[in-house]
Design a protein around this motif. Structure first.
Motif, PDB file in Angstrom:
ATOM      1  N   ASP A  50      79.458  22.891  -3.610  1.00  0.00           N
ATOM      2  CA  ASP A  50      78.891  23.216  -2.299  1.00  0.00           C
ATOM      3  C   ASP A  50      79.819  24.143  -1.510  1.00  0.00           C
ATOM      4  O   ASP A  50      79.374  25.115  -0.887  1.00  0.00           O
ATOM      5  N   PHE A  51      81.111  23.836  -1.548  1.00  0.00           N
ATOM      6  CA  PHE A  51      82.074  24.655  -0.825  1.00  0.00           C
ATOM      7  C   PHE A  51      82.246  26.017  -1.494  1.00  0.00           C
ATOM      8  O   PHE A  51      82.325  27.048  -0.814  1.00  0.00           O
ATOM      9  N   ILE A  52      82.304  26.032  -2.820  1.00  0.00           N
ATOM     10  CA  ILE A  52      82.442  27.301  -3.540  1.00  0.00           C
ATOM     11  C   ILE A  52      81.252  28.207  -3.252  1.00  0.00           C
ATOM     12  O   ILE A  52      81.407  29.397  -2.972  1.00  0.00           O
ATOM     13  N   ASP A  53      80.052  27.638  -3.342  1.00  0.00           N
ATOM     14  CA  ASP A  53      78.847  28.433  -3.080  1.00  0.00           C
ATOM     15  C   ASP A  53      78.867  29.015  -1.669  1.00  0.00           C
ATOM     16  O   ASP A  53      78.474  30.174  -1.454  1.00  0.00           O
ATOM     17  N   ALA A  54      79.328  28.201  -0.716  1.00  0.00           N
ATOM     18  CA  ALA A  54      79.362  28.666   0.675  1.00  0.00           C
ATOM     19  C   ALA A  54      80.363  29.804   0.853  1.00  0.00           C
ATOM     20  O   ALA A  54      80.098  30.770   1.573  1.00  0.00           O
ATOM     21  N   VAL A  55      81.520  29.705   0.199  1.00  0.00           N
ATOM     22  CA  VAL A  55      82.530  30.763   0.295  1.00  0.00           C
ATOM     23  C   VAL A  55      81.995  32.058  -0.306  1.00  0.00           C
ATOM     24  O   VAL A  55      82.116  33.142   0.288  1.00  0.00           O
ATOM     25  N   LEU A  56      81.389  31.978  -1.475  1.00  0.00           N
ATOM     26  CA  LEU A  56      80.920  33.182  -2.159  1.00  0.00           C
ATOM     27  C   LEU A  56      79.715  33.817  -1.478  1.00  0.00           C
ATOM     28  O   LEU A  56      79.544  35.039  -1.515  1.00  0.00           O
ATOM     29  N   ALA A  57      78.884  33.006  -0.846  1.00  0.00           N
ATOM     30  CA  ALA A  57      77.670  33.532  -0.218  1.00  0.00           C
ATOM     31  C   ALA A  57      77.898  33.984   1.222  1.00  0.00           C
ATOM     32  O   ALA A  57      77.045  34.663   1.801  1.00  0.00           O
ATOM     33  N   ASP A  58      79.034  33.644   1.794  1.00  0.00           N
ATOM     34  CA  ASP A  58      79.252  33.883   3.216  1.00  0.00           C
ATOM     35  C   ASP A  58      79.257  35.367   3.567  1.00  0.00           C
ATOM     36  O   ASP A  58      79.904  36.182   2.904  1.00  0.00           O
ATOM     37  N   THR A  59      78.542  35.710   4.600  1.00  0.00           N
ATOM     38  CA  THR A  59      78.613  37.041   5.205  1.00  0.00           C
ATOM     39  C   THR A  59      79.015  36.940   6.675  1.00  0.00           C
ATOM     40  O   THR A  59      79.143  37.948   7.360  1.00  0.00           O
ATOM     41  N   GLY A  60      79.220  35.699   7.140  1.00  0.00           N
ATOM     42  CA  GLY A  60      79.510  35.472   8.548  1.00  0.00           C
ATOM     43  C   GLY A  60      80.831  36.046   9.011  1.00  0.00           C
ATOM     44  O   GLY A  60      80.949  36.516  10.151  1.00  0.00           O
ATOM     45  N   PHE A  61      81.849  36.028   8.132  1.00  0.00           N
ATOM     46  CA  PHE A  61      83.142  36.564   8.529  1.00  0.00           C
ATOM     47  C   PHE A  61      83.047  38.060   8.790  1.00  0.00           C
ATOM     48  O   PHE A  61      83.552  38.573   9.790  1.00  0.00           O
ATOM     49  N   TYR A  62      82.415  38.757   7.889  1.00  0.00           N
ATOM     50  CA  TYR A  62      82.215  40.197   8.067  1.00  0.00           C
ATOM     51  C   TYR A  62      81.378  40.472   9.311  1.00  0.00           C
ATOM     52  O   TYR A  62      81.692  41.344  10.123  1.00  0.00           O
ATOM     53  N   GLN A  63      80.311  39.688   9.494  1.00  0.00           N
ATOM     54  CA  GLN A  63      79.431  39.865  10.639  1.00  0.00           C
ATOM     55  C   GLN A  63      80.179  39.615  11.944  1.00  0.00           C
ATOM     56  O   GLN A  63      79.923  40.283  12.963  1.00  0.00           O
ATOM     57  N   ALA A  64      81.117  38.662  11.942  1.00  0.00           N
ATOM     58  CA  ALA A  64      81.878  38.363  13.157  1.00  0.00           C
ATOM     59  C   ALA A  64      82.637  39.590  13.647  1.00  0.00           C
ATOM     60  O   ALA A  64      82.703  39.857  14.848  1.00  0.00           O
ATOM     61  N   PHE A  65      83.212  40.345  12.723  1.00  0.00           N
ATOM     62  CA  PHE A  65      83.927  41.551  13.120  1.00  0.00           C
ATOM     63  C   PHE A  65      82.954  42.623  13.604  1.00  0.00           C
ATOM     64  O   PHE A  65      83.268  43.389  14.513  1.00  0.00           O
ATOM     65  N   ARG A  66      81.770  42.676  13.010  1.00  0.00           N
ATOM     66  CA  ARG A  66      80.747  43.597  13.498  1.00  0.00           C
ATOM     67  C   ARG A  66      80.268  43.194  14.892  1.00  0.00           C
ATOM     68  O   ARG A  66      79.910  44.049  15.701  1.00  0.00           O
ATOM     69  N   ASN A  67      80.291  41.884  15.171  1.00  0.00           N
ATOM     70  CA  ASN A  67      79.832  41.404  16.482  1.00  0.00           C
ATOM     71  C   ASN A  67      80.715  41.888  17.627  1.00  0.00           C
ATOM     72  O   ASN A  67      80.273  41.913  18.788  1.00  0.00           O
ATOM     73  N   MET A  68      81.963  42.243  17.335  1.00  0.00           N
ATOM     74  CA  MET A  68      82.863  42.674  18.405  1.00  0.00           C
ATOM     75  C   MET A  68      82.319  43.885  19.147  1.00  0.00           C
ATOM     76  O   MET A  68      82.605  44.076  20.334  1.00  0.00           O
TER      77      MET A  68
END
Length: 308
Positions: A50-68
């Motif tokens: 579950d944790f591995i899948d979440a890490v590999l599928a995550d786009t939120g970190f990249y999106q957070a920088f775009r949100n700035m």
């Protein structure tokens, strides 16, 4: 408003070689997560995958920088560079207000201080590391990143290729980073070949005084040869309520006759106006790659007081 970050800077002594060295400056002194206990994830109806899948599928970190790019905020950047004996030989300090109004962005500097061996005669940074991180973060401050995938596309220049590889390591860890001799396959830490080389650790804690989180650590297994792994540790902080990723720490080390890397990065997010946004990024790194001189640097990048 995002919780204000209060921080201080202090010296710590690091035994960097087999003999005493000058103190190395550590700008990362902001303690934002308190670990409550080690957890049995099965009791939480979760498993490793579950944790591995979440890490590999995550786009939120990249999106957070775009949100700035959507908000005004106060930023502070500290950059330190070092000589071969770990003595500080360059400093950069920037405090600024990024203003977003009617689709236009401006950056008003409140304070700018430079000293030491920072720039070349042409005005460019001496260190390639500083240039790369200036690209990563100042690009986000000014325009926001594009909407393309972090792990696809073809760079149009060698320099852009290096920058894209760095972005993958920062925003999409665990994926393969092509084009780096001896290293590319080793960055894919969740592949069938790499998984046996790591241990998984879980803990429960509190982030920014109030947010309940899981800490998922992927660490090099004891007894594993240092030459077999590049990512020594990847720690991910998940919001326990939403499973969103709020923090990431990565330790990259690799040494052979061509490449010498020892890099530690820590990145943290918080929510403002319903969006994830960066609040802190720290970096400490020593690296020596072909065609570039040995580089030692550390950064503290803080974004605070987000405003609509």
């Amino acid at each position: 408003m995002v919780k204000k970050i209060i921080f201080s800077l202090f010296f710590i002594t690091i035994s960097y070689c087999s003999f005493a060295q000058q103190p190395r400056y550590n700008p990362d002194t902001i303690r934002t997560i308190i670990i409550d206990s080690v957890v049995n994830i099965h009791s939480h109806k979760l498993n490793v995958q579950d944790f591995i899948d979440a890490v590999l599928a995550d786009t939120g970190f990249y999106q957070a920088f775009r949100n700035m790019k959507k908000y005004s905020f106060i930023g502070e950047n500290y950059i330190y560079t070092y000589d071969k004996n770990n003595r500080i030989n360059g400093k950069v300090y920037r405090k600024f207000k990024r203003i977003e109004a009617n689709g236009k962005q401006t950056i008003d500097y409140i304070a700018k201080r430079d000293s030491g061996n920072i720039y070349k005669k042409d005005g460019k940074y001496q260190l390639y590391t500083v240039n790369m991180f200036d690209y990563i973060f100042m690009n986000a401050y000014k325009t926001g990143y594009g909407s393309g995938s972090m792990i696809s596309g073809k760079a149009d220049s060698k320099d852009q290729s290096y920058k894209d590889k760095l972005k993958i390591l920062i925003f999409a860890p665990g994926h393969r980073v092509d084009g780096i001799p001896f290293i590319s396959s080793k960055t894919e830490i969740f592949s069938p070949d790499m998984r046996p080389l790591y241990d998984y650790q879980f803990a429960r804690g509190t982030y920014l005084d109030s947010i309940p989180v899981y800490r998922f650590r992927v660490v090099q297994k004891a007894g594993t040869s240092n030459g077999d792994v590049v990512i020594k540790e990847l720690t991910t902080i998940f919001d326990m309520r939403t499973f969103q990723i709020l923090g990431r720490y990565v330790n990259i080390q690799y040494h052979n006759m061509f490449i010498d890397l020892d890099v530690k990065m820590n990145m943290e997010l918080d929510k403002f106006n319903g969006d994830l946004v960066p609040t802190k990024v720290t970096y400490q790194g020593d690296w020596n790659i072909p065609f570039h001189k040995d580089e030692k640097a550390s950064f503290l990048i803080v974004q605070k007081e987000y405003m609509k």
